[in-house]
Design an enzyme around this catalytic site. Structure first.
Site, PDB file in Angstrom:
ATOM      1  N   HIS A   1       0.849  -1.198   0.000  1.00 47.77           N
ATOM      2  CA  HIS A   1       0.000   0.000   0.000  1.00 47.77           C
ATOM      3  C   HIS A   1       0.883   1.247   0.000  1.00 47.77           C
ATOM      4  CE1 HIS A   1      -4.070  -1.691   0.954  1.00 47.77           C
ATOM      5  NE2 HIS A   1      -3.330  -2.709   1.324  1.00 47.77           N
TER       6      HIS A   1
ATOM      7  N   HIS B   1      -6.714   0.032   7.443  1.00 48.75           N
ATOM      8  CA  HIS B   1      -7.453  -1.149   7.895  1.00 48.75           C
ATOM      9  C   HIS B   1      -7.671  -1.049   9.397  1.00 48.75           C
ATOM     10  CE1 HIS B   1      -5.125  -2.326   4.330  1.00 48.75           C
ATOM     11  NE2 HIS B   1      -6.126  -3.136   4.042  1.00 48.75           N
TER      12      HIS B   1
ATOM     13  N   TYR C   1      -7.406  -3.406  11.455  1.00 46.93           N
ATOM     14  CA  TYR C   1      -6.389  -4.189  12.193  1.00 46.93           C
ATOM     15  C   TYR C   1      -5.094  -3.420  12.422  1.00 46.93           C
ATOM     16  CZ  TYR C   1      -4.444  -5.176   7.538  1.00 46.93           C
ATOM     17  OH  TYR C   1      -3.938  -5.050   6.277  1.00 46.93           O
TER      18      TYR C   1
ATOM     19  N   ALA D   1      -8.291  -7.271  -2.072  1.00 46.77           N
ATOM     20  CA  ALA D   1      -7.873  -8.663  -2.257  1.00 46.77           C
ATOM     21  C   ALA D   1      -8.697  -9.484  -1.269  1.00 46.77           C
ATOM     22  CB  ALA D   1      -6.393  -8.794  -1.950  1.00 46.77           C
TER      23      ALA D   1
ATOM     24  N   MET E   1     -10.539  -8.190   4.865  1.00 47.87           N
ATOM     25  CA  MET E   1     -10.369  -7.390   6.082  1.00 47.87           C
ATOM     26  C   MET E   1     -10.579  -5.897   5.819  1.00 47.87           C
ATOM     27  SD  MET E   1      -6.873  -9.230   7.334  1.00 47.87           S
ATOM     28  CE  MET E   1      -6.651 -11.012   7.213  1.00 47.87           C
ATOM     29  N   SER E   2     -11.339  -5.587   4.768  1.00 50.28           N
ATOM     30  CA  SER E   2     -11.499  -4.161   4.427  1.00 50.28           C
ATOM     31  C   SER E   2     -12.869  -3.929   3.812  1.00 50.28           C
ATOM     32  CB  SER E   2     -10.403  -3.759   3.431  1.00 50.28           C
ATOM     33  OG  SER E   2     -10.602  -4.412   2.195  1.00 50.28           O
TER      34      SER E   2
ATOM     35  N   HIS F   1       0.588 -13.164   3.245  1.00 52.57           N
ATOM     36  CA  HIS F   1       0.331 -11.873   2.600  1.00 52.57           C
ATOM     37  C   HIS F   1       1.102 -11.762   1.289  1.00 52.57           C
ATOM     38  CE1 HIS F   1      -0.853  -7.709   2.253  1.00 52.57           C
ATOM     39  NE2 HIS F   1       0.400  -7.297   2.248  1.00 52.57           N
TER      40      HIS F   1
HETATM   41  N1  HPA Z   1      -8.876 -13.917   4.419  1.00 53.50           N
HETATM   42  C1  HPA Z   1      -9.008 -12.656   4.809  1.00 53.50           C
HETATM   43  N2  HPA Z   1      -8.556 -11.620   4.116  1.00 53.50           N
HETATM   44  C2  HPA Z   1      -7.932 -11.890   2.948  1.00 53.50           C
HETATM   45  C3  HPA Z   1      -7.757 -13.194   2.482  1.00 53.50           C
HETATM   46  C4  HPA Z   1      -8.253 -14.266   3.266  1.00 53.50           C
HETATM   47  O1  HPA Z   1      -8.134 -15.460   2.912  1.00 53.50           O
HETATM   48  N3  HPA Z   1      -7.093 -13.086   1.296  1.00 53.50           N
HETATM   49  C5  HPA Z   1      -6.895 -11.778   1.065  1.00 53.50           C
HETATM   50  N4  HPA Z   1      -7.400 -11.029   2.066  1.00 53.50           N
END
Ligand code: HPA
Length: 266
Positions: free
Chosen positions: A55, A77, A79, A107, A205-206, A241
């Site tokens: 990012h 995010h 988190y 993603a 997560m977004s 990641h």
């Molecule tokens: N889980 C949660 N967030 C994500 C994932 C996943 O498998 N892949 C990319 N972002």
């Protein structure tokens, strides 16, 4: 907010973006070749810095297919530890700058067993499992209602446009429900089973905080997920990641192609 707007307007003069685009993990390249004004988050009063690999952390103001756009190259995010109101602050800023349509990308892991890494998915609806709602707190009635309707966050006409254009360009575009978890840990296989039973097709997560707030303040929203991996337990491999960013990078041509053609139609 006024300091934020004043600072940005000083950089962009009388440019008034009509389309906002939030680029997710590994998808930031989209704005690399845009000519225009770049404003780093760290220089904007009221913005936090973006801490996640993949990012960039800047706003790019310029034209895409003849449309005035502001692109977020990187997002915040939950988190990362910010208060949820900080995550959605840039969306409110975009609203104040004149943005009418917000395209949100991310993603995501596939919960739906038919999906494959590299597929794109247009978000038809979401499930907020982050454990928090970004509208908690005093309501700014100049932005939206205290109890806003959420029955069509993702605008049906935009979904249909995306599906039609994907077909024309031979791009695999799934349509499905995005479930948002807080992260930063990936889900357990049991959690993925739960999400599937709940009706989710993808997990990330977004996106949900931003989409919710954009809808609240009257923007039209289009959400596109890049499926970067099978979610936990779908296949025996472990999640990383690095894999997420690498797969998003591989899908970037079809992603860009779809995004550009949608923007042309808006
Ligand atoms: N889980 C949660 N967030 C994500 C994932 C996943 O498998 N892949 C990319 N972002």
């Amino acid at each position: 907010m006024q300091d934020t707007i004043d600072y940005i307007k000083k950089q962009i003069k009388d440019f008034t973006p009509e389309i906002g685009i939030i680029l997710g993990s590994g998808l930031g390249d989209f704005a690399d070749n845009m000519t225009g004004v770049r404003v780093k988050y760290q220089d904007i009063p009221g913005f936090e810095k973006s801490t996640v690999a993949g990012h960039k952390g800047q706003l790019v103001f310029g034209e895409v297919e003849g449309k005035r756009a502001v692109v977020m190259q990187g997002r915040y995010h939950y988190y990362e530890g910010y208060h949820i109101s900080r995550i959605v602050y840039p969306v409110k800023v975009m609203k104040k700058l004149g943005v009418k349509t917000l395209i949100i990308t991310n993603a995501a892991g596939s919960v739906n067993k038919k999906y494959k890494a590299g597929d794109l998915m247009v978000i038809t609806d979401h499930i907020n499992l982050m454990g928090v709602n970004p509208l908690i707190g005093e309501n700014d009635a100049s932005l939206g209602d205290r109890f806003p309707d959420m029955s069509e966050i993702y605008k049906e006409s935009l979904i249909n446009t995306a599906l039609q254009l994907a077909k024309e360009h031979n791009i695999i575009l799934r349509q499905g429900v995005y479930a948002a978890m807080s992260g930063p840990s990936y889900e357990t296989p049991a959690e993925i089973n739960m999400l599937r039973i709940m009706g989710a097709d993808a997990v990330g997560m977004s996106t949900v905080p931003e989409a919710l707030v954009a809808n609240y303040c009257g923007m039209e929203v289009l959400g596109i997920s890049c499926i970067t991996n099978s979610a936990a337990g779908v296949h025996p491999s472990r999640l990383s990641h690095a894999e997420v960013v690498a797969t998003a990078a591989k899908a970037k041509d079809s992603f860009k192609n779809l995004l550009v053609s949608v923007i042309r139609r808006i």
